[in-house]
Design a protein around this motif. Structure first.
Motif, PDB file in Angstrom:
ATOM      1  N   LEU A  62      56.525 -32.439  89.092  1.00 57.26           N
ATOM      2  CA  LEU A  62      55.680 -32.211  87.915  1.00 57.26           C
ATOM      3  C   LEU A  62      56.523 -31.876  86.692  1.00 57.26           C
ATOM      4  CD1 LEU A  62      52.606 -30.205  89.219  1.00 57.26           C
ATOM      5  CD2 LEU A  62      52.671 -32.536  88.356  1.00 57.26           C
ATOM      6  N   VAL A  63      57.562 -31.087  86.881  1.00 57.61           N
ATOM      7  CA  VAL A  63      58.447 -30.730  85.762  1.00 57.61           C
ATOM      8  C   VAL A  63      59.070 -31.984  85.169  1.00 57.61           C
ATOM      9  CG1 VAL A  63      60.657 -29.636  85.226  1.00 57.61           C
ATOM     10  CG2 VAL A  63      58.934 -28.382  86.525  1.00 57.61           C
ATOM     11  N   VAL A  64      59.574 -32.857  86.015  1.00 62.17           N
ATOM     12  CA  VAL A  64      60.226 -34.070  85.534  1.00 62.17           C
ATOM     13  C   VAL A  64      59.217 -35.016  84.889  1.00 62.17           C
ATOM     14  CG1 VAL A  64      61.513 -36.124  86.253  1.00 62.17           C
ATOM     15  CG2 VAL A  64      62.141 -33.884  87.147  1.00 62.17           C
ATOM     16  N   VAL A  65      58.047 -35.156  85.499  1.00 64.85           N
ATOM     17  CA  VAL A  65      57.033 -36.066  84.948  1.00 64.85           C
ATOM     18  C   VAL A  65      56.540 -35.582  83.592  1.00 64.85           C
ATOM     19  CG1 VAL A  65      54.670 -36.896  85.270  1.00 64.85           C
ATOM     20  CG2 VAL A  65      56.295 -37.042  87.137  1.00 64.85           C
ATOM     21  N   PHE A  66      56.228 -34.298  83.471  1.00 59.11           N
ATOM     22  CA  PHE A  66      55.741 -33.797  82.190  1.00 59.11           C
ATOM     23  C   PHE A  66      56.839 -33.788  81.127  1.00 59.11           C
ATOM     24  CE2 PHE A  66      52.288 -31.506  84.635  1.00 59.11           C
ATOM     25  CZ  PHE A  66      51.317 -32.410  84.256  1.00 59.11           C
ATOM     26  N   GLY A  67      58.076 -33.602  81.528  1.00 58.50           N
ATOM     27  CA  GLY A  67      59.174 -33.599  80.574  1.00 58.50           C
ATOM     28  C   GLY A  67      59.600 -34.977  80.134  1.00 58.50           C
ATOM     29  N   SER A  68      59.217 -35.986  80.885  1.00 60.80           N
ATOM     30  CA  SER A  68      59.657 -37.336  80.537  1.00 60.80           C
ATOM     31  C   SER A  68      58.879 -37.921  79.365  1.00 60.80           C
ATOM     32  CB  SER A  68      59.545 -38.259  81.751  1.00 60.80           C
ATOM     33  OG  SER A  68      58.196 -38.450  82.097  1.00 60.80           O
ATOM     34  N   ASP A  69      57.842 -37.257  78.932  1.00 61.77           N
ATOM     35  CA  ASP A  69      57.054 -37.767  77.809  1.00 61.77           C
ATOM     36  C   ASP A  69      57.474 -37.058  76.520  1.00 61.77           C
ATOM     37  OD1 ASP A  69      55.205 -39.242  76.430  1.00 61.77           O
ATOM     38  OD2 ASP A  69      53.569 -37.837  76.823  1.00 61.77           O
ATOM     39  N   GLY A  70      58.684 -37.341  76.065  1.00 61.00           N
ATOM     40  CA  GLY A  70      59.100 -36.828  74.776  1.00 61.00           C
ATOM     41  C   GLY A  70      60.121 -35.725  74.804  1.00 61.00           C
ATOM     42  N   ILE A  71      60.463 -35.177  75.953  1.00 61.55           N
ATOM     43  CA  ILE A  71      61.441 -34.099  76.007  1.00 61.55           C
ATOM     44  C   ILE A  71      62.808 -34.664  76.363  1.00 61.55           C
ATOM     45  CG2 ILE A  71      62.065 -31.908  77.054  1.00 61.55           C
ATOM     46  CD1 ILE A  71      59.458 -31.828  75.452  1.00 61.55           C
ATOM     47  N   PHE A  72      62.876 -35.413  77.445  1.00 63.77           N
ATOM     48  CA  PHE A  72      64.149 -35.953  77.883  1.00 63.77           C
ATOM     49  C   PHE A  72      64.456 -37.218  77.094  1.00 63.77           C
ATOM     50  CE2 PHE A  72      62.467 -33.798  81.771  1.00 63.77           C
ATOM     51  CZ  PHE A  72      63.197 -32.654  81.574  1.00 63.77           C
ATOM     52  N   THR A  73      65.724 -37.467  76.889  1.00 58.12           N
ATOM     53  CA  THR A  73      66.140 -38.552  75.994  1.00 58.12           C
ATOM     54  C   THR A  73      65.917 -39.917  76.612  1.00 58.12           C
ATOM     55  OG1 THR A  73      68.374 -38.489  76.829  1.00 58.12           O
ATOM     56  CG2 THR A  73      67.906 -37.143  74.908  1.00 58.12           C
ATOM     57  N   GLU A  74      66.333 -40.908  75.838  1.00 55.99           N
ATOM     58  CA  GLU A  74      66.138 -42.276  76.250  1.00 55.99           C
ATOM     59  C   GLU A  74      66.877 -42.617  77.531  1.00 55.99           C
ATOM     60  OE1 GLU A  74      67.256 -44.056  72.672  1.00 55.99           O
ATOM     61  OE2 GLU A  74      69.360 -43.575  72.863  1.00 55.99           O
ATOM     62  N   GLY A  75      67.849 -41.786  77.922  1.00 55.47           N
ATOM     63  CA  GLY A  75      68.505 -42.011  79.202  1.00 55.47           C
ATOM     64  C   GLY A  75      67.527 -41.887  80.355  1.00 55.47           C
ATOM     65  N   TRP A  76      66.457 -41.129  80.147  1.00 51.52           N
ATOM     66  CA  TRP A  76      65.447 -40.952  81.191  1.00 51.52           C
ATOM     67  C   TRP A  76      64.252 -41.865  80.986  1.00 51.52           C
ATOM     68  CZ3 TRP A  76      65.227 -38.501  85.690  1.00 51.52           C
ATOM     69  CH2 TRP A  76      66.299 -37.672  85.987  1.00 51.52           C
ATOM     70  N   THR A  77      63.791 -42.006  79.766  1.00 50.69           N
ATOM     71  CA  THR A  77      62.532 -42.714  79.565  1.00 50.69           C
ATOM     72  C   THR A  77      62.676 -44.067  78.905  1.00 50.69           C
ATOM     73  OG1 THR A  77      62.221 -41.648  77.431  1.00 50.69           O
ATOM     74  CG2 THR A  77      61.237 -40.577  79.334  1.00 50.69           C
ATOM     75  N   GLY A  78      63.846 -44.415  78.388  1.00 48.00           N
ATOM     76  CA  GLY A  78      64.018 -45.701  77.758  1.00 48.00           C
ATOM     77  C   GLY A  78      63.767 -45.684  76.262  1.00 48.00           C
ATOM     78  N   ALA A 128      67.564 -27.142  92.145  1.00 47.38           N
ATOM     79  CA  ALA A 128      66.651 -27.947  91.323  1.00 47.38           C
ATOM     80  C   ALA A 128      66.647 -27.445  89.882  1.00 47.38           C
ATOM     81  CB  ALA A 128      65.241 -27.911  91.903  1.00 47.38           C
ATOM     82  N   ALA A 129      66.702 -26.137  89.697  1.00 49.32           N
ATOM     83  CA  ALA A 129      66.764 -25.584  88.341  1.00 49.32           C
ATOM     84  C   ALA A 129      68.067 -26.000  87.658  1.00 49.32           C
ATOM     85  CB  ALA A 129      66.661 -24.056  88.392  1.00 49.32           C
ATOM     86  N   TRP A 130      69.173 -25.975  88.394  1.00 42.26           N
ATOM     87  CA  TRP A 130      70.447 -26.427  87.833  1.00 42.26           C
ATOM     88  C   TRP A 130      70.371 -27.908  87.460  1.00 42.26           C
ATOM     89  CZ3 TRP A 130      73.643 -30.217  89.767  1.00 42.26           C
ATOM     90  CH2 TRP A 130      74.852 -30.366  89.098  1.00 42.26           C
ATOM     91  N   TRP A 131      69.754 -28.713  88.327  1.00 44.92           N
ATOM     92  CA  TRP A 131      69.624 -30.150  88.079  1.00 44.92           C
ATOM     93  C   TRP A 131      68.812 -30.415  86.812  1.00 44.92           C
ATOM     94  CZ3 TRP A 131      65.217 -33.483  89.508  1.00 44.92           C
ATOM     95  CH2 TRP A 131      65.502 -34.836  89.375  1.00 44.92           C
ATOM     96  N   ILE A 132      67.693 -29.720  86.661  1.00 49.06           N
ATOM     97  CA  ILE A 132      66.858 -29.889  85.469  1.00 49.06           C
ATOM     98  C   ILE A 132      67.615 -29.411  84.229  1.00 49.06           C
ATOM     99  CG2 ILE A 132      64.760 -29.093  84.314  1.00 49.06           C
ATOM    100  CD1 ILE A 132      63.495 -29.023  87.150  1.00 49.06           C
ATOM    101  N   GLY A 133      68.378 -28.342  84.365  1.00 46.86           N
ATOM    102  CA  GLY A 133      69.163 -27.845  83.245  1.00 46.86           C
ATOM    103  C   GLY A 133      70.263 -28.799  82.806  1.00 46.86           C
ATOM    104  N   SER A 134      70.655 -29.706  83.686  1.00 49.35           N
ATOM    105  CA  SER A 134      71.711 -30.658  83.340  1.00 49.35           C
ATOM    106  C   SER A 134      71.188 -31.878  82.579  1.00 49.35           C
ATOM    107  CB  SER A 134      72.434 -31.125  84.611  1.00 49.35           C
ATOM    108  OG  SER A 134      71.592 -31.981  85.371  1.00 49.35           O
ATOM    109  N   PHE A 135      69.877 -32.020  82.446  1.00 50.70           N
ATOM    110  CA  PHE A 135      69.316 -33.171  81.734  1.00 50.70           C
ATOM    111  C   PHE A 135      69.639 -33.087  80.245  1.00 50.70           C
ATOM    112  CE2 PHE A 135      65.429 -33.605  84.774  1.00 50.70           C
ATOM    113  CZ  PHE A 135      66.261 -34.066  85.766  1.00 50.70           C
ATOM    114  N   ASP A 136      69.922 -34.217  79.666  1.00 50.60           N
ATOM    115  CA  ASP A 136      70.007 -34.292  78.207  1.00 50.60           C
ATOM    116  C   ASP A 136      68.585 -34.308  77.675  1.00 50.60           C
ATOM    117  OD1 ASP A 136      72.743 -34.446  78.095  1.00 50.60           O
ATOM    118  OD2 ASP A 136      72.757 -36.623  78.256  1.00 50.60           O
ATOM    119  N   THR A 137      68.366 -33.591  76.608  1.00 45.73           N
ATOM    120  CA  THR A 137      67.034 -33.611  76.014  1.00 45.73           C
ATOM    121  C   THR A 137      67.115 -34.165  74.593  1.00 45.73           C
ATOM    122  OG1 THR A 137      67.197 -31.405  75.058  1.00 45.73           O
ATOM    123  CG2 THR A 137      66.332 -31.562  77.296  1.00 45.73           C
TER     124      THR A 137
END
Length: 140
Positions: A62-78, A128-137
Motif C-alpha cells: 500500500l505504501v508503494v502503491v499510494f506513493g507511486s502517484d506523484g511522490i516517487f520520481t519517473e524512475g518508478w512511475t515513468g 522494508a522501511a530502509w528500502w522505502i527510504g532509499s527511493f528517489d522522490t
C-alpha cells in the motif's frame, strides 16, 4: 486482503483450539518453562507469524502503491506525476510507520512469548522501511 483476513481467522481458531492445552511447560527450570513454549502454543505462534507476514507485505504494498502517484520520481512511475506539496513528507512518514509498527508488534509478541512472530516483525518491517527510504522522490 481476503488472504490476510483468512490467515487472521485461522490464527484465532488455532488459539481457541489450544486454549485448553498447557501454554507453559510444567517441567524443567523456570526459565526454560517460560522461554520454550509447548507444541500447541508454538503452532499458534507459527500461524500468527504467517498472518503478520501477510499483513506486513500488504502494508508495504500500500505504501508503494499510494506513493507511486506523484511522490516517487519517473524512475518508478515513468513520469514525474503530480506536484502536490502535501507529498513532501510522505516518504519520511512512511519510513517511520513501519519502524514504529515493528517495535510495537515486536514488543507485543515478546510479551506474549510469540518468539517466531517477534522475529518475523524484526526481519520484515525495518528492512522494508530502509528500502522505502532509499527511493528517489520528486521532492529530493
Amino acid at each position: 486482503m481476503a488472504g490476510g483476513l483468512t490467515a487472521l481467522g485461522y490464527a484465532v481458531a488455532t488459539l481457541v483450539r489450544v486454549r485448553s492445552l498447557d501454554r507453559v511447560r510444567s517441567d524443567g527450570h523456570p526459565a526454560v518453562r517460560l522461554l520454550v513454549p509447548t507444541p500447541a502454543y508454538r503452532r499458534f505462534d507459527v500461524t500468527l507469524a504467517v498472518t503478520a507476514l501477510l499483513a506486513d507485505l500488504w502494508f508495504i504494498s500500500l505504501v508503494v502503491v499510494f506513493g507511486s502517484d506523484g511522490i516517487f520520481t519517473e524512475g518508478w512511475t515513468g513520469y514525474p506525476g503530480m506536484m502536490d506539496p502535501a507529498g513532501q513528507t510522505y516518504q519520511a512518514d512512511v519510513v517511520n510507520a513501519p519502524r514504529t509498527t515493528a517495535w510495537w508488534t515486536f514488543g507485543t509478541a515478546v510479551l506474549c512469548r510469540c518468539w517466531i512472530t517477534a522475529g518475523v516483525q524484526l526481519c520484515v518491517l525495518p528492512p522494508a522501511a530502509w528500502w522505502i527510504g532509499s527511493f528517489d522522490t520528486y521532492y529530493h
